[in-house]
Design an enzyme around this catalytic site. Structure first.
Site: not given
Ligand code: NAP
Length: 252
Positions: A143, A156
């Site tokens: 991130s 985080y």
């Molecule tokens: P999101 O929309 O909340 O999606 C998270 C995904 O992870 C979902 O498919 C969820 O599915 C799965 N998940 C959560 N806990 C889990 C577990 N214990 N075991 C297996 N699957 C699990 O999040 P996102 O924004 O796409 O973020 C994805 C990644 O990118 C994360 O690592 C986040 O920190 C990183 N990131 C995001 C941003 C941003 O701006 N969005 C920026 C920097 C980094 P279920 O709940 O169905 O299990």
């Protein structure tokens, strides 16, 4: 025609946390590049629906990335059913926002388990086969908060900073066996995880002002970086984090 260095067709790729958001977009990109893709998450129905919308050969594997024995069984099951893993994207993650003085101990552990321990557990399980075969690509989704932080998200940022160092450590341990481990660092991307921030007009305007590209990122913005890090073009790239953030980490 694209350069053969970027050809990853026929490879098998697992993306953790790919039922929605960034993980699903990355899985779609890998599928469009000709990979056999395995989607992962904890909700079987949601995963099936996500898989139905992707092109090519798509499988699902339901396991919780924070649970060591489920992870081991999940990876063994994939390698049995689908084939040896060539590419792993450690993407599953959560965000919990609260002032540090009020931050609950249980939330601290949940963040560490989901964002950091998961990458160790899934990475180790996948790397056992990859190191034996002498090839593999692991991409940890870090991130911009691997580098910078703001009030309310210290835990985080601690997980994402540690994930950057775990990426370098995996490179040190597994690089000699032909496995390249790198990170991708998204900036502010519109997903369910950031929905409360996108809804906050003041915060949203700050993101647009603060980002040289002048906008929030889209999940598709991250696909090119992952395809590069998963491809032979990155065979001599190790332990790096590629920030895809519209320039935000570069400017004050
Ligand atoms: P999101 O929309 O909340 O999606 C998270 C995904 O992870 C979902 O498919 C969820 O599915 C799965 N998940 C959560 N806990 C889990 C577990 N214990 N075991 C297996 N699957 C699990 O999040 P996102 O924004 O796409 O973020 C994805 C990644 O990118 C994360 O690592 C986040 O920190 C990183 N990131 C995001 C941003 C941003 O701006 N969005 C920026 C920097 C980094 P279920 O709940 O169905 O299990």
């Amino acid at each position: 025609m694209s350069h053969p260095l970027f050809d990853i067709s026929g490879r098998t790729a697992l993306v953790t946390g790919s039922s929605r958001g960034i993980g699903l977009a990355l899985a779609r990109g890998l599928a469009e590049a000709g990979c056999t893709v395995v989607l992962n998450g904890r909700d079987a129905d949601r995963l099936e629906r996500a898989a139905a919308g992707l092109p090519g050969e798509v499988h699902t594997s339901v396991f919780d990335v924070t649970d060591g024995s489920s992870v081991d069984a999940g990876i063994a099951g994939i390698e049995d059913r689908v084939g040896p893993l060539d590419i792993l994207v450690n993407n599953a993650g959560v965000q919990l926002r609260a002032p540090l003085l009020e931050f609950a101990e249980s939330d601290w552990h949940r963040l560490l388990d989901t964002n950091l321990t998961s990458a160790f557990l899934v990475g180790r399980a996948a790397a056992r086969g990859m190191t034996q075969r002498g090839r593999g690509k692991i991409i940890n989704i870090c991130s911009l908060q691997s580098e910078v932080v703001r009030p309310g998200i210290a835990p985080y940022a601690a997980t994402k900073g540690a994930l950057k160092m775990l990426t370098k450590g995996m490179c040190a341990d597994w690089g000699p066996y032909g496995v390249q481990v790198n990170g991708l660092g998204p900036g502010y991307i519109e997903t369910e995880l950031t929905a409360p921030l996108v809804r906050d007009e003041e915060f949203s305007a700050w993101v647009r002002r603060r980002t040289p590209a002048g906008r929030w990122g889209r999940t598709e913005d991250l696909v090119g970086g992952v395809l590069f890090l998963a491809s032979p073009a990155a065979d001599f790239v190790g332990g790096q984090v590629l920030y895809v953030d519209g320039g935000m980490t570069s400017v004050l």
